[in-house]
Design a protein around this motif. Structure first.
Motif, PDB file in Angstrom:
ATOM      1  N   HIS A 142       0.845  -1.196   0.000  1.00 29.86           N
ATOM      2  CA  HIS A 142       0.000   0.000   0.000  1.00 29.86           C
ATOM      3  C   HIS A 142       0.882   1.249   0.000  1.00 29.86           C
ATOM      4  O   HIS A 142       1.525   1.594   0.986  1.00 29.86           O
ATOM      5  CB  HIS A 142      -0.891  -0.004   1.247  1.00 29.86           C
ATOM      6  CG  HIS A 142      -2.148   0.788   1.081  1.00 29.86           C
ATOM      7  ND1 HIS A 142      -2.140   2.096   0.641  1.00 29.86           N
ATOM      8  CD2 HIS A 142      -3.458   0.465   1.297  1.00 29.86           C
ATOM      9  CE1 HIS A 142      -3.375   2.544   0.602  1.00 29.86           C
ATOM     10  NE2 HIS A 142      -4.204   1.574   0.989  1.00 29.86           N
ATOM     11  N   HIS A 143       0.909   1.948  -1.126  1.00 31.17           N
ATOM     12  CA  HIS A 143       1.845   3.066  -1.280  1.00 31.17           C
ATOM     13  C   HIS A 143       1.483   4.259  -0.405  1.00 31.17           C
ATOM     14  O   HIS A 143       2.362   5.029  -0.008  1.00 31.17           O
ATOM     15  CB  HIS A 143       1.888   3.503  -2.750  1.00 31.17           C
ATOM     16  CG  HIS A 143       2.543   2.493  -3.641  1.00 31.17           C
ATOM     17  ND1 HIS A 143       3.924   2.376  -3.756  1.00 31.17           N
ATOM     18  CD2 HIS A 143       2.016   1.534  -4.442  1.00 31.17           C
ATOM     19  CE1 HIS A 143       4.215   1.409  -4.600  1.00 31.17           C
ATOM     20  NE2 HIS A 143       3.080   0.871  -5.038  1.00 31.17           N
ATOM     21  N   SER A 144       0.216   4.440  -0.095  1.00 33.52           N
ATOM     22  CA  SER A 144      -0.181   5.636   0.661  1.00 33.52           C
ATOM     23  C   SER A 144       0.113   5.514   2.150  1.00 33.52           C
ATOM     24  O   SER A 144       0.103   6.509   2.869  1.00 33.52           O
ATOM     25  CB  SER A 144      -1.677   5.917   0.452  1.00 33.52           C
ATOM     26  OG  SER A 144      -2.461   4.847   0.968  1.00 33.52           O
ATOM     27  N   LYS A 146       2.698   5.264   4.594  1.00 34.36           N
ATOM     28  CA  LYS A 146       4.138   5.458   4.685  1.00 34.36           C
ATOM     29  C   LYS A 146       4.718   5.044   6.035  1.00 34.36           C
ATOM     30  O   LYS A 146       5.905   4.755   6.149  1.00 34.36           O
ATOM     31  CB  LYS A 146       4.482   6.936   4.422  1.00 34.36           C
ATOM     32  CG  LYS A 146       4.085   7.420   3.031  1.00 34.36           C
ATOM     33  CD  LYS A 146       4.795   6.623   1.937  1.00 34.36           C
ATOM     34  CE  LYS A 146       4.482   7.175   0.550  1.00 34.36           C
ATOM     35  NZ  LYS A 146       5.117   6.364  -0.516  1.00 34.36           N
ATOM     36  N   ARG A 230      13.544   1.094   2.177  1.00 36.90           N
ATOM     37  CA  ARG A 230      12.224   0.468   2.356  1.00 36.90           C
ATOM     38  C   ARG A 230      12.467  -1.024   2.527  1.00 36.90           C
ATOM     39  O   ARG A 230      12.917  -1.710   1.609  1.00 36.90           O
ATOM     40  CB  ARG A 230      11.322   0.740   1.147  1.00 36.90           C
ATOM     41  CG  ARG A 230       9.914   0.171   1.359  1.00 36.90           C
ATOM     42  CD  ARG A 230       8.920   0.693   0.337  1.00 36.90           C
ATOM     43  NE  ARG A 230       9.292   0.334  -1.021  1.00 36.90           N
ATOM     44  CZ  ARG A 230       9.634   1.218  -1.969  1.00 36.90           C
ATOM     45  NH1 ARG A 230       9.688   2.519  -1.680  1.00 36.90           N
ATOM     46  NH2 ARG A 230       9.951   0.823  -3.182  1.00 36.90           N
ATOM     47  N   GLU A 255       9.202   6.389   7.514  1.00 34.94           N
ATOM     48  CA  GLU A 255       7.983   6.737   6.791  1.00 34.94           C
ATOM     49  C   GLU A 255       8.153   6.571   5.281  1.00 34.94           C
ATOM     50  O   GLU A 255       7.816   7.450   4.486  1.00 34.94           O
ATOM     51  CB  GLU A 255       7.555   8.172   7.138  1.00 34.94           C
ATOM     52  CG  GLU A 255       7.214   8.332   8.612  1.00 34.94           C
ATOM     53  CD  GLU A 255       6.491   9.633   8.914  1.00 34.94           C
ATOM     54  OE1 GLU A 255       6.233  10.385   7.952  1.00 34.94           O
ATOM     55  OE2 GLU A 255       6.196   9.897  10.097  1.00 34.94           O
ATOM     56  N   ASN A 256       8.681   5.413   4.920  1.00 34.26           N
ATOM     57  CA  ASN A 256       8.887   5.103   3.505  1.00 34.26           C
ATOM     58  C   ASN A 256       8.194   3.811   3.082  1.00 34.26           C
ATOM     59  O   ASN A 256       8.515   3.233   2.046  1.00 34.26           O
ATOM     60  CB  ASN A 256      10.386   5.028   3.187  1.00 34.26           C
ATOM     61  CG  ASN A 256      11.101   3.977   4.039  1.00 34.26           C
ATOM     62  OD1 ASN A 256      10.465   3.275   4.830  1.00 34.26           O
ATOM     63  ND2 ASN A 256      12.415   3.888   3.891  1.00 34.26           N
ATOM     64  N   GLY A 257       7.252   3.332   3.928  1.00 33.81           N
ATOM     65  CA  GLY A 257       6.502   2.138   3.572  1.00 33.81           C
ATOM     66  C   GLY A 257       7.134   0.838   4.012  1.00 33.81           C
ATOM     67  O   GLY A 257       6.807  -0.219   3.468  1.00 33.81           O
ATOM     68  N   ARG A 259       7.806  -2.520   6.231  1.00 31.47           N
ATOM     69  CA  ARG A 259       6.855  -3.440   6.859  1.00 31.47           C
ATOM     70  C   ARG A 259       7.604  -4.512   7.659  1.00 31.47           C
ATOM     71  O   ARG A 259       8.695  -4.934   7.291  1.00 31.47           O
ATOM     72  CB  ARG A 259       5.983  -4.120   5.808  1.00 31.47           C
ATOM     73  CG  ARG A 259       5.195  -3.180   4.904  1.00 31.47           C
ATOM     74  CD  ARG A 259       4.022  -2.544   5.645  1.00 31.47           C
ATOM     75  NE  ARG A 259       3.197  -1.756   4.743  1.00 31.47           N
ATOM     76  CZ  ARG A 259       3.308  -0.435   4.595  1.00 31.47           C
ATOM     77  NH1 ARG A 259       4.237   0.234   5.269  1.00 31.47           N
ATOM     78  NH2 ARG A 259       2.500   0.213   3.764  1.00 31.47           N
TER      79      ARG A 259
END
Length: 843
Positions: A142-144, A146, A230, A255-257, A259
Motif C-alpha cells: 500500500h503506497h499511501s 508510509k 524500504r 515513513e517510507n513504507g 513493513r
C-alpha cells in the motif's frame, strides 16, 4: 549391526577373527530381528507379550554392541572378545526362538526400507488462503501508508503460518517493491544475538564484517543498514514480548513504507507488537482445501482410485483442517499400498477424535514414526541434536548419519552418501522434515524440522534414552556437572559468554556443540570423563585455550571429528583413529601448518577438510574411499598425489603467491571421478591457472574460480566440458572488459552461471545457440555491465535472472527480456529478481 560391519566384516577389518562365518551369521540374525522389531511397531500392537519381546530385542542389540566395543578397547585381549561374541550369539539365538513362537518372524531374506524413488517435487505446498494472501500483499504494498507497519499472522502450531509468510516473502512483486528483505526465526527460547546475526546476514550477504561482532555492534550495524531503505522484515515464531522488545528498536521508521511481518501462536504478542491494527488469524482449511493439500503431498497418485480416494477423503476430513496433520498423513499413506492398511489408519484416526488437536497430532506422528525402518528411525531421532528451528546443512547431516552407523554398508551397491541422500528424501517425502534451502541447480542444501515435530522428536529420543540436551553450562570452572548415564547423544547449546561444563559418561557416542553466544572471546572449559566409545565429536565451535580435555583424546571408535583449530590435533593421536571417516578443521589463523601425522594411513577416510594453509603430505597408500579433499596447493597437484586419491569427487585447490609449478593443473585429468572443483587464487595473474580443455576430467559437473584473474577468452576452453552444469566465477575470477563466446556447441549442459565482482562491459555471442540449457543466471556486483546482451532473449530454458548490487539499467533490460520471452515464446516461467539495486551516477 554397524559395529560388526566396520570392525569385522569390512574389506580391511580392524580385527581378524578365526571364525568369520560366525560373525556373518550373527549379523544376518540381528538383521532379521530388527526387521521383526519394525514389523511389530508398524502393527502398533498392544500385546504385552510382543512388547516384552521387542524390548528384549532392543536390550540385547544395545548390550551386544556395548560389550563388543568394550572388549575392542582393550589391547590385544581378543580371546575374551571371542567369548563375548559367543555369548552374544547365544542371546540372539534365544531371541530368535522366542520370535518364531509369535508367528510373526520374517523370512530369511528381509528387505529393509523402500525404493526411495521421489515422484513429486512439491514442497512447502500451500493451498487455500488466496483471499488472505491478496489482502496481506495489498497491505504490504500500500503506497499511501508510509508509516512503518507491524503485521501479524496468528494461529496454532502446524496451521501454516510460516508457509503463508514465506509465500509472500518470495513473491516477485514483493521482492521488487522492497529494497531490503530479511528473515529471522525466534523460537521458544529466543537468542537475541542469533536473531541479529540472521538479519544482518540477509541484508549484507556479501559482507563478513558482522561475523565477529558483539551483540551491541550488531544492533548498530543492522539499524544503520536499514536507515533510509524500504525494508521487509519477517520475525517468525515469536513467543514473548521480550523477544519483540529485544529487536524492534533496530527497525527504523523512516515513513517510507517499510513493513514487519510476525508469526506467533499467541494473539497477545501480536497485540503488543502492533496494537491489533493489522492482525490476521490463520483459519483451518475447509474439506476441499484439505483434500487438495493431501493430493499435492501424496506421492503415489496412481493408487488414488475410487476405493483409496474414498478412504483418503474420510481421513482428511477428520484432520479438522490442520495442514501439518494432513501432510504427515499424506507422507505415511504414500508408503502404504493396501486398502486394509488404509482402513486401519482410518480406524486409528476415528479413535482419536475425542482428543484435542495437539494430542491427535502426537498420535498420528507415532503412526508415521513406527512405519520407518530401523535405520531411518535413527536418522530421524538424530535430528533432535539440532536445536529448534535450526537450519541443518545436508552435507553435514548425512556424514553424521554415516558416522553413527545409520546408513547401511552391506546390502547396497551405492555410495554411503547416496544412500544417505535417499534416506533424507524419504523423510522429506513423509513430511517429517522440510527442505529449507536449495542450490541454484536444485540440489538440497539444508533442511529444517517443524517445531511441533522437533518437540516430538526430542521427546521420543529422550524416552529411548538416546538424547541429552545441555543448554545451561556455568560461568564457574566446576559449577555445572552432568551425568549422562546411558544417554548416547549429547547436544551442547552454548548460550552464555563463558561456558564451563563437567561431563561424565560411559556410553556417549555423539557430542555436537552449537555456539549460540556468537563471538565469545572468553575461555570455554570442558572436562570430560570416560568418552572412549565416541563416534562423533564436533567441537568446532569451542576454542580450547589450554588444549583438549585429556579424556576425549584417545578415541579409537571415532568416525567424525570437527575442531575449531588444527592446533588441537596435537592432542589427538589421529593415527589411532582407524575408523575415522570425516575430519574437518574450521578456519583459524593460529593453527598448525602441517597435516596431522598418520592421516594418510586411515583406511576409512572419506572427507578431509583442512584450513587451506595446512600443508598436506604425499599419501602413503592409495585412499580408495576418499571423496572430499580441501585444500591442496597448486604445488601439491602432482601426478603422485592424484594417483593416490583416485576416487575424489570434490576438490579444492589454492593458488597462492608461491612460484608457479610447471605442471599447473595439468594433472587433474587423472581424477576421472571428479565432479566438483573449486580453484581459489589470490588476485595475482597466474599463467599456470589458465584453463586448457584437455586437463579437466570429463565428469566435472561444477566448477568455481575465485580471485584467479583469468582472461575471459580462456572460458571458451571451459565451454567444451561435456557434463558441466554449474559455473561460478567469483571476485574477479575473470578479467577483461569483453567476453565473446566463439565455441559453437559450447556449454551444452550448463544450467547455472554466476558472475560476481567483475569489470565485464560487453558480453557477445558469435555462436548459434549460446547456453542452450541455462536455467539460472546470477550477476552480482557487475557495475560495468549496463545492459543485458540481446541474445539472452533466445534462451527459452531460463527460469531465473537474479541481479544483486547492479545498476538499475541492467535490471530494466532484464525485465525487458522477461517481457520479450513472454511475447515471443510464451515463457511465463522466467522470474527477474533484484536486490540492492543502485542508480547509475550522473556523469
Amino acid at each position: 549391526m554397524r559395529t560388526l560391519e566396520l570392525q569385522f566384516l569390512h574389506p580391511q577389518p580392524r580385527v581378524i577373527l578365526t571364525n568369520k562365518e560366525q560373525i556373518k551369521s550373527l549379523h544376518d540374525k540381528l538383521d532379521r530381528l530388527l526387521v521383526y522389531l519394525e514389523e511389530s511397531e508398524k502393527k502398533a500392537t498392544n500385546w504385552e507379550e510382543m512388547k516384552e519381546v521387542t524390548n528384549k530385542i532392543r536390550g540385547v542389540s544395545a548390550k551386544a554392541e556395548d560389550d563388543i566395543e568394550a572388549e575392542l578397547l582393550k589391547d590385544h585381549h581378543y580371546h575374551k572378545l571371542e567369548k563375548t561374541l559367543q555369548r552374544v550369539v547365544h542371546d540372539v539365538e534365544e531371541l530368535m526362538q522366542i520370535t518364531r513362537n509369535t508367528n510373526h518372524f520374517p523370512s530369511n531374506n528381509p528387505t529393509v526400507g523402500g525404493s526411495y524413488q521421489r515422484t513429486s517435487d512439491v514442497e512447502d505446498a500451500m493451498v487455500g488462503h488466496s483471499e488472505e494472501l491478496d489482502a496481506v500483499k495489498s497491505q504490504l504494498l500500500h503506497h499511501s501508508l508510509k508509516q512503518r507497519q507491524v503485521m501479524a499472522m496468528v494461529g496454532m502450531g502446524g496451521i501454516g503460518k510460516t508457509t503463508f509468510v514465506k509465500r509472500i516473502y518470495d513473491d516477485p512483486i514483493v521482492t521488487s517493491h522492497f529494497q531490503l528483505r530479511a528473515w529471522t526465526t525466534m523460537s521458544q527460547v529466543h537468542n537475541k544475538a542469533q536473531a541479529l546475526y540472521d538479519l544482518c546476514r540477509c541484508i549484507m550477504p556479501m559482507s563478513s564484517t558482522f561475523n565477529n561482532k558483539m551483540e551491541g555492534d550488531l544492533e548498530v550495524q543492522l539499524r544503520q543498514s536499514l536507515l533510509g531503505q524500504r525494508y521487509l522484515i519477517v520475525v517468525d515464531d515469536i513467543w514473548t514480548t521480550k523477544a519483540w522488545d529485544d529487536i524492534q528498536r533496530c527497525f527504523p521508521n523512516d515513513e517510507n513504507g517499510s513493513r514487519i511481518l510476525l508469526t506467533t501462536r499467541d494473539r497477545e504478542i501480536a497485540l503488543y507488537a502492533n496494537s491489533g491494527q493489522y492482525c490476521y488469524n490463520m483459519r483451518f482449511l475447509n474439506p476441499c482445501e484439505g483434500w487438495d493439500l493431501f493430493y499435492q503431498k501424496f506421492l503415489a497418485k496412481e493408487f488414488l482410485n475410487n476405493e483409496f480416494e474414498k478412504i483418503g477423503r474420510n481421513i482428511v476430513q477428520k484432520c479438522q483442517g490442520l495442514p501439518l496433520t494432513i501432510v504427515v498423513l499424506a507422507g505415511l499413506l504414500s508408503t502404504i499400498k493396501s486398502v486394509d492398511e488404509w482402513e486401519n489408519v482410518e480406524r486409528t484416526i476415528n479413535s482419536l477424535l475425542s482428543l484435542n488437536l495437539s494430542e491427535q497430532f502426537s498420535r498420528i506422528f507415532n503412526l508415521s514414526y513406527n512405519s520407518l525402518h530401523s535405520d531411518l528411525k535413527g536418522c530421524f531421532l538424530y535430528l533432535g541434536l539440532f536445536h529448534e528451528d535450526c537450519e541443518i546443512p545436508i552435507k553435514r547431516l548425512i556424514r553424521l548419519w554415516i558416522a553413527e552407523g545409520f546408513v547401511g554398508t552391506m546390502s547396497h551397491n551405492k555410495r554411503l552418501e547416496e544412500i544417505g541422500r535417499d534416506y533424507l528424501q524419504d523423510l522429506i517425502d513423509r513430511s517429517l522434515i522440510m527442505v529449507h534451502r536449495r542450490s541454484f541447480d536444485g540440489k538440497i542444501k539444508s533442511c529444517k524440522m517443524h517445531d511441533l515435530l522437533h518437540e516430538l522428536c526430542t521427546s521420543k529420543a529422550k524416552i529411548e534414552n538416546l538424547l541429552y540436551l545441555e543448554t545451561e553450562g556455568s560461568s564457574d570452572r566446576f559449577g555445572r556437572f552432568i551425568q549422562l548415564g546411558d544417554s548416547r547423544w549429547l547436544s551442547l547449546k552454548v548460550a552464555i559468554p563463558a561456558f564451563h561444563l563437567v561431563i561424565a559418561s560411559e556410553e556417549c557416542r555423539s557430542i555436537l556443540c552449537f555456539n549460540m553466544a556468537l563471538n565469545c572471546d572468553r575461555e570455554w572449559y570442558l572436562l570430560a570423563n570416560s568418552f572412549k566409545k565416541l563416534r562423533v565429536l564436533d567441537l568446532s565451535k569451542i576454542n580450547f585455550a589450554r588444549g583438549m580435555p585429556p579424556d576425549i583424546t584417545d578415541l579409537v571408535f571415532l568416525r567424525y571429528l570437527a575442531l575449531a583449530s588444527s592446533k588441537l590435533l596435537n592432542y589427538i593421536p589421529v593415527w589411532k583413529n582407524w575408523n575415522l571417516q570425516t575430519l574437518i578443521i574450521s578456519e583459524d589463523d593460529n593453527g598448525s601448518r602441517k597435516s596431522p601425522d598418520g592421516i594418510w594411513e586411515l583406511p576409512q577416510l572419506r572427507h578431509l577438510e583442512l584450513y587451506h594453509q595446512v600443508s598436506i603430505d604425499l599419501p602413503k597408500v592409495v585412499q580408495q574411499n576418499l571423496q572430499t579433499l580441501y585444500w591442496l596447493s597448486t604445488l601439491e597437484c602432482t601426478m603422485e598425489v592424484f594417483l593416490r586419491i583416485p576416487n575424489v569427487k570434490e576438490l579444492g585447490i589454492i593458488a597462492g603467491d608461491e612460484a608457479s609449478p610447471p605442471q599447473g593443473l595439468n594433472n587433474l585429468c587423472c581424477l576421472s571421478h571428479l565432479e566438483k572443483l573449486k580453484v581459489q587464487g589470490s588476485y595475482h595473474p597466474a599463467s599456470h591457472l589458465r584453463p586448457q580443455a584437455t586437463i579437466y576430467p570429463q565428469n566435472l559437473k561444477e566448477l568455481t574460480f575465485v580471485r584467479t584473474l583469468i582472461p575471459w577468452e580462456d572460458m571458451n576452453c571451459i565451454s567444451v566440458l561435456p557434463n558441466l552444469e554449474v559455473l561460478k566465477l567469483r571476485n574477479f575470477a575473470c578479467v577483461g572488459s569483453e567476453w565473446e563466446l566463439i565455441e559453437e556447441g559450447g556449454f551444452q549442459q550448463l544450467k547455472v552461471l554466476l558472475i560476481s565482482l567483475t569489470n565485464l562491459k560487453e558480453w557477445k555471442a558469435n555462436v548459434g545457440s549460446p547456453f542452450p540449457k541455462l536455467e539460472c543466471l546470477l550477476l552480482r556486483n557487475c557495475f560495468e555491465l549496463k545492459e543485458m546482451p540481446e541474445w539472452i532473449e533466445d534462451i527459452i530454458t531460463l527460469r531465473l535472472i537474479k541481479l544483486e548490487y547492479c545498476y538499475a539499467s541492467l535490471v530494466g533490460s532484464a525485465q525487458r527480456i522477461k517481457e520479450e520471452q513472454l511475447d515471443n515464446y510464451g515463457n511465463d516461467m522466467l522470474d527477474v529478481i533484484d536486490s540492492n539495486t543502485r542508480q547509475e551516477p550522473l556523469v
